[in-house]
Design a protein around this motif. Structure first.
Motif, mmCIF file in Angstrom:
data_model
loop_
_atom_site.group_PDB
_atom_site.id
_atom_site.type_symbol
_atom_site.label_atom_id
_atom_site.label_comp_id
_atom_site.label_asym_id
_atom_site.label_seq_id
_atom_site.Cartn_x
_atom_site.Cartn_y
_atom_site.Cartn_z
ATOM 1 N N MET A 208 -32.162 -24.339 -86.726
ATOM 2 C CA MET A 208 -31.290 -23.344 -87.352
ATOM 3 C C MET A 208 -30.220 -24.016 -88.203
ATOM 4 S SD MET A 208 -30.774 -20.642 -84.199
ATOM 5 C CE MET A 208 -29.395 -19.852 -85.047
ATOM 6 N N VAL A 209 -29.673 -25.120 -87.699
ATOM 7 C CA VAL A 209 -28.650 -25.854 -88.455
ATOM 8 C C VAL A 209 -29.247 -26.412 -89.739
ATOM 9 C CG1 VAL A 209 -27.101 -27.842 -88.434
ATOM 10 C CG2 VAL A 209 -27.308 -26.412 -86.393
ATOM 11 N N VAL A 210 -30.415 -27.025 -89.625
ATOM 12 C CA VAL A 210 -31.069 -27.626 -90.795
ATOM 13 C C VAL A 210 -31.351 -26.574 -91.868
ATOM 14 C CG1 VAL A 210 -33.172 -28.772 -91.590
ATOM 15 C CG2 VAL A 210 -32.059 -29.528 -89.481
ATOM 16 N N GLU A 211 -31.709 -25.370 -91.438
ATOM 17 C CA GLU A 211 -32.083 -24.318 -92.387
ATOM 18 C C GLU A 211 -30.920 -23.416 -92.781
ATOM 19 O OE1 GLU A 211 -35.204 -22.267 -90.438
ATOM 20 O OE2 GLU A 211 -36.585 -23.990 -90.426
ATOM 21 N N ALA A 212 -29.720 -23.707 -92.278
ATOM 22 C CA ALA A 212 -28.551 -22.879 -92.608
ATOM 23 C C ALA A 212 -28.186 -23.063 -94.078
ATOM 24 C CB ALA A 212 -27.367 -23.250 -91.714
ATOM 25 N N GLU A 213 -28.402 -22.041 -94.878
ATOM 26 C CA GLU A 213 -28.173 -22.121 -96.312
ATOM 27 C C GLU A 213 -26.842 -21.502 -96.734
ATOM 28 O OE1 GLU A 213 -29.911 -23.726 -98.456
ATOM 29 O OE2 GLU A 213 -31.557 -24.298 -97.104
ATOM 30 N N THR A 214 -26.163 -20.838 -95.807
ATOM 31 C CA THR A 214 -24.884 -20.199 -96.132
ATOM 32 C C THR A 214 -23.835 -20.629 -95.116
ATOM 33 O OG1 THR A 214 -25.325 -18.238 -94.766
ATOM 34 C CG2 THR A 214 -26.080 -18.194 -97.075
ATOM 35 N N PRO A 215 -22.570 -20.609 -95.485
ATOM 36 C CA PRO A 215 -21.506 -20.956 -94.533
ATOM 37 C C PRO A 215 -21.541 -20.096 -93.277
ATOM 38 C CG PRO A 215 -20.643 -20.937 -96.768
ATOM 39 C CD PRO A 215 -22.026 -20.387 -96.844
ATOM 40 N N GLY A 216 -21.853 -18.809 -93.426
ATOM 41 C CA GLY A 216 -21.887 -17.927 -92.274
ATOM 42 C C GLY A 216 -22.931 -18.333 -91.257
ATOM 43 N N CYS A 217 -24.115 -18.723 -91.719
ATOM 44 C CA CYS A 217 -25.176 -19.160 -90.812
ATOM 45 C C CYS A 217 -24.781 -20.431 -90.063
ATOM 46 C CB CYS A 217 -26.467 -19.394 -91.589
ATOM 47 S SG CYS A 217 -27.226 -17.889 -92.243
ATOM 48 N N LEU A 218 -24.195 -21.384 -90.785
ATOM 49 C CA LEU A 218 -23.787 -22.626 -90.151
ATOM 50 C C LEU A 218 -22.639 -22.392 -89.174
ATOM 51 C CD1 LEU A 218 -24.129 -25.634 -89.836
ATOM 52 C CD2 LEU A 218 -22.673 -25.979 -91.837
ATOM 53 N N MET A 219 -21.706 -21.529 -89.539
ATOM 54 C CA MET A 219 -20.600 -21.218 -88.641
ATOM 55 C C MET A 219 -21.110 -20.598 -87.343
ATOM 56 S SD MET A 219 -17.310 -21.322 -88.121
ATOM 57 C CE MET A 219 -16.368 -21.379 -89.663
ATOM 58 N N GLY A 220 -22.117 -19.744 -87.445
ATOM 59 C CA GLY A 220 -22.703 -19.152 -86.253
ATOM 60 C C GLY A 220 -23.287 -20.203 -85.331
ATOM 61 N N CYS A 221 -23.935 -21.226 -85.904
ATOM 62 C CA CYS A 221 -24.494 -22.312 -85.097
ATOM 63 C C CYS A 221 -23.394 -23.108 -84.398
ATOM 64 C CB CYS A 221 -25.329 -23.239 -85.980
ATOM 65 S SG CYS A 221 -26.802 -22.473 -86.698
ATOM 66 N N ILE A 222 -22.301 -23.338 -85.100
ATOM 67 C CA ILE A 222 -21.187 -24.107 -84.527
ATOM 68 C C ILE A 222 -20.548 -23.343 -83.372
ATOM 69 C CG2 ILE A 222 -18.916 -25.088 -85.015
ATOM 70 C CD1 ILE A 222 -19.915 -25.512 -87.917
ATOM 71 N N ILE A 223 -20.344 -22.058 -83.535
ATOM 72 C CA ILE A 223 -19.735 -21.236 -82.481
ATOM 73 C C ILE A 223 -20.659 -21.172 -81.271
ATOM 74 C CG2 ILE A 223 -19.051 -18.881 -81.892
ATOM 75 C CD1 ILE A 223 -17.910 -18.622 -84.693
ATOM 76 N N LEU A 224 -21.952 -21.119 -81.508
ATOM 77 C CA LEU A 224 -22.907 -21.132 -80.404
ATOM 78 C C LEU A 224 -22.785 -22.428 -79.609
ATOM 79 C CD1 LEU A 224 -25.268 -19.778 -78.937
ATOM 80 C CD2 LEU A 224 -26.808 -20.846 -80.591
ATOM 81 N N LEU A 225 -22.611 -23.535 -80.296
ATOM 82 C CA LEU A 225 -22.424 -24.816 -79.626
ATOM 83 C C LEU A 225 -21.115 -24.832 -78.838
ATOM 84 C CD1 LEU A 225 -23.390 -27.732 -79.159
ATOM 85 C CD2 LEU A 225 -22.177 -28.384 -81.246
ATOM 86 N N GLU A 226 -20.049 -24.295 -79.426
ATOM 87 C CA GLU A 226 -18.758 -24.228 -78.738
ATOM 88 C C GLU A 226 -18.873 -23.450 -77.427
ATOM 89 O OE1 GLU A 226 -15.815 -22.504 -81.212
ATOM 90 O OE2 GLU A 226 -15.931 -24.048 -82.755
#
Length: 293
Positions: A208-226
């Protein structure tokens, strides 16, 4: 195309062949003649002999076997047809004599050094990401990632000349997110078979991180990790700072490269990378400092 290029390169071998295109008559053979001088330096290789073949880029040496030897009218070796070990026969090709060397101890050592250098180059952390503390713990023992494959950061950062600055920055932030996850100490996330960060779930998260093409998608991955990270591995000030940042729904909706960079920096500075559980379940630190506090 392969056969055509080989015939162009060694056209003197196919001079009497009816299937050689007429345009070959216009090709210059100077490079063939120049390469023949190199074949006089060492004894020629025989058909069936195992050799090392230099890649076209000159950065690697491949194991191969001689299939055929091309010679000029005066018996000078002008090329070798090689088959690469464990490669399909469709990759057989003619190479210049100077690219073929004997697999002696010294050349095998050079082969290993070139391969290690190539692997290190692909997996090395970009200089722009050395500001993250996680980088120092990527190769430390007791990591939560266990046997997860090492990512090719160079490939993740590959962009076209037309890529915007925001997209380039987002690619860097994707790499930073993956580096932080790769450096997480064992025990900081539940990576058991039934845990939320088991091998399957963590692999899916990385994709999901590798394929995150928008800031919102990447932010969602980071919050999931948190949310998956245990608070025992967070410094108290980091917990406070993370709580001061926008709530998950707002952080995702209003995500930008700057807000992602800020959140990653706070998370990176707050994780106790040097703290882990040993086999007996005891706390152990892998760095000097107060990580065990």
């Amino acid at each position: 195309w392969s056969n055509l290029l080989q015939k162009r390169r060694f056209k003197h071998l196919f001079a009497e062949s009816d299937d050689v295109p007429n345009e070959n008559d216009k090709l210059e053979s100077k490079d063939v003649e120049d390469s023949t001088s190199d074949s006089e330096v060492a004894d020629p290789f025989d058909v069936g002999e195992e050799v090392l073949v230099e890649s076209a880029s000159g950065k690697l040496l491949w194991d191969g076997e001689i299939l055929a030897v091309a010679k000029s009218t005066d018996e000078k070796v002008t090329g070798y047809r090689v088959r690469y070990t464990e490669w399909s026969s469709r990759f057989d090709e003619w190479v210049e004599p100077k690219r073929v060397v004997e697999p002696n101890d010294n050349n095998i050592l050079v082969q290993e050094e070139l391969l290690n250098s190539m692997a290190k180059q692909k997996t090395s952390v970009p200089s722009a990401l050395l500001i993250y503390q996680a980088v120092a713990f990527l190769d430390s023992p007791n990591r939560a990632k266990m046997f997860s494959p090492v990512l090719n950061y160079s490939k993740l950062l590959a962009t076209s000349p037309s890529t915007t600055t925001e997209k380039r920055t987002l690619a860097l932030l994707r790499c930073a997110t993956l580096i932080i996850e790769a450096a997480l100490p064992a025990g900081s996330v539940d990576s058991s078979a039934n845990g939320p960060w088991n091998a399957q779930n963590s692999a899916y998260w990385r994709s999901m991180v590798v394929e995150a093409e928008t800031p919102g998608c990447l932010m969602g991955c980071i919050i999931l990790l948190e949310n998956t990270l245990s608070s025992d591995w967070l410094r108290p000030n980091a917990e406070h700072l993370l709580s001061c940042l926008p709530r998950p729904w707002k952080a995702i909706n209003d995500a930008s490269v700057s807000s992602i960079a800020l959140r990653l920096l706070v998370l990176d500075r707050g994780i106790k990378y040097g703290l882990s559980h040993d086999e007996d379940g005891e706390w152990r630190t892998w760095e000097d400092g107060d990580d065990s506090d």
